[in-house]
Design an enzyme around this catalytic site. Structure first.
Site, mmCIF file in Angstrom:
data_model
loop_
_atom_site.group_PDB
_atom_site.id
_atom_site.type_symbol
_atom_site.label_atom_id
_atom_site.label_comp_id
_atom_site.label_asym_id
_atom_site.label_seq_id
_atom_site.Cartn_x
_atom_site.Cartn_y
_atom_site.Cartn_z
ATOM 1 N N ASP A 81 15.572 -4.530 -11.870
ATOM 2 C CA ASP A 81 15.448 -3.860 -10.581
ATOM 3 C C ASP A 81 15.443 -4.928 -9.518
ATOM 4 O O ASP A 81 14.639 -5.854 -9.573
ATOM 5 C CB ASP A 81 14.089 -3.117 -10.480
ATOM 6 C CG ASP A 81 14.210 -1.683 -10.908
ATOM 7 O OD1 ASP A 81 15.345 -1.217 -11.042
ATOM 8 O OD2 ASP A 81 13.167 -1.037 -11.087
ATOM 9 N N GLU A 120 -8.743 16.044 8.069
ATOM 10 C CA GLU A 120 -8.731 14.971 9.067
ATOM 11 C C GLU A 120 -9.133 13.639 8.456
ATOM 12 O O GLU A 120 -8.921 12.587 9.031
ATOM 13 C CB GLU A 120 -9.687 15.307 10.225
ATOM 14 C CG GLU A 120 -9.304 16.546 10.977
ATOM 15 C CD GLU A 120 -7.880 16.478 11.529
ATOM 16 O OE1 GLU A 120 -7.581 15.535 12.272
ATOM 17 O OE2 GLU A 120 -7.087 17.371 11.193
ATOM 18 N N ARG A 147 6.372 3.127 -14.230
ATOM 19 C CA ARG A 147 7.659 2.522 -14.612
ATOM 20 C C ARG A 147 7.504 1.120 -15.177
ATOM 21 O O ARG A 147 8.347 0.653 -15.925
ATOM 22 C CB ARG A 147 8.572 2.398 -13.381
ATOM 23 C CG ARG A 147 9.106 3.686 -12.834
ATOM 24 C CD ARG A 147 9.886 3.411 -11.557
ATOM 25 N NE ARG A 147 10.940 2.426 -11.770
ATOM 26 C CZ ARG A 147 12.076 2.664 -12.394
ATOM 27 N NH1 ARG A 147 12.311 3.866 -12.887
ATOM 28 N NH2 ARG A 147 12.970 1.717 -12.551
ATOM 29 N N PRO A 199 -3.393 6.959 5.147
ATOM 30 C CA PRO A 199 -2.500 6.191 6.017
ATOM 31 C C PRO A 199 -3.158 4.926 6.568
ATOM 32 O O PRO A 199 -2.478 4.067 7.121
ATOM 33 C CB PRO A 199 -2.139 7.168 7.139
ATOM 34 C CG PRO A 199 -3.038 8.328 7.001
ATOM 35 C CD PRO A 199 -3.701 8.289 5.674
HETATM 36 N N1 ADE Z 1 -2.239 10.553 3.332
HETATM 37 C C1 ADE Z 1 -1.669 10.931 4.477
HETATM 38 N N2 ADE Z 1 -0.700 10.106 4.854
HETATM 39 C C2 ADE Z 1 -0.642 9.133 3.899
HETATM 40 C C3 ADE Z 1 0.148 7.975 3.720
HETATM 41 N N3 ADE Z 1 1.078 7.625 4.589
HETATM 42 N N4 ADE Z 1 -0.075 7.225 2.633
HETATM 43 C C4 ADE Z 1 -1.040 7.545 1.750
HETATM 44 N N5 ADE Z 1 -1.815 8.627 1.867
HETATM 45 C C5 ADE Z 1 -1.620 9.422 2.937
#
Ligand code: ADE
Length: 253
Positions: A168, A116, A153, A89
């Site tokens: 697309d 974590e 794709r 994330p």
């Molecule tokens: N791992 C946990 N959340 C994630 C996300 N939003 N994008 C990519 N990998 C992740």
């Protein structure tokens, strides 16, 4: 094109890549996807892939050495240097232009994080960290599958209809226009839900124009920020000016 996916949950990833468009491309030999169990790159009897965090705190951290060994093995099998991605994330948010750029590499390695986090030193072997959105998943497996699907794709021969990929709307930075199929009329409570007349008219130039305008109006209504970077032609620029003028009258009036 080749993908290596390194995960502690191969059972989550393997069936997903075997299905659908990607699965068929693997069968045809257009794509090669190798799912690797991170535990195969441990050296201890218990195949441990995580440990407590230095400095304390909750949760476990993924150990660096299994990732390093997995990358060494992948690179030893690879003709060129693969591009290494870590799903997290904290990464750069995936967009269609990024997908297009990634599709230009012949070999992508996706490291799936869990717990974590991943020991920071793993990043020394990572070219790019990728997030699929501003939310937290339990792990990087679903994110890796999203990257593989979106990139695959764009590999010639993966999607049967090259035209549909090229057209697309997202490839131009716009949302898609509405789609309809038979029947033209629905019974009962849905009877009022009409297929727009233009789509039944057989006038292909008009249909193209209607779709183009619907895509623009949808983008304007739902995701106006996309218009800042979308590639617009003269018609679309004109419609956009009209939409802006209309909004200003509404706001002003
Ligand atoms: N791992 C946990 N959340 C994630 C996300 N939003 N994008 C990519 N990998 C992740």
């Amino acid at each position: 094109m080749r993908f290596d996916i390194v995960t502690i949950f191969p059972a989550m990833v393997e069936p997903a890549v075997k299905a659908g468009v990607v699965g068929r491309a693997i069968e045809r030999g257009t794509l090669q996807v190798k799912v690797r169990d991170l535990r195969d790159y441990t050296t201890d009897r218990h195949r441990v892939v995580d440990d407590v965090a230095y400095g304390g705190g909750p949760g476990m951290v993924m150990k660096p050495e299994p990732f390093f060994r997995a990358l060494d093995a992948i690179e030893a099998e690879s003709a060129g240097r693969p591009m290494v991605l870590l799903t997290s994330p904290q990464g750069t948010r995936l967009t269609q232009p990024m997908v297009e750029r990634l599709s230009g590499h012949g070999h992508l390695v996706l490291l799936c994080g869990r717990y974590e986090g991943v020991d920071e030193r793993v990043r020394s072997r990572v070219d790019e960290e990728v997030s699929v959105g501003d939310y937290v998943l339990s792990g990087g497996e679903l994110a890796a599958l999203i990257v593989v699907d979106a990139v695959a794709r764009l590999v010639p021969g993966v999607v049967g209809d090259e035209q549909s990929v090229a057209e697309d709307s997202f490839s131009r930075g716009l949302l898609d226009y509405p789609h309809y199929t038979r029947p033209a009329e629905l019974p009962g409570a849905a009877a009022g839900l009409k297929v727009p007349d233009v789509l039944l008219s057989g006038n292909h130039a008009e249909i193209r124009r209607w779709r183009k305008r619907e895509a623009l109006v949808r983008t304007w209504t739902r995701r106006p920020e996309l218009l800042a970077t979308a590639v617009l032609d003269d018609d679309e620029l004109k419609w956009l000016r009209e939409l802006r003028a209309q909004r200003n009258t509404e706001v002003g009036g």
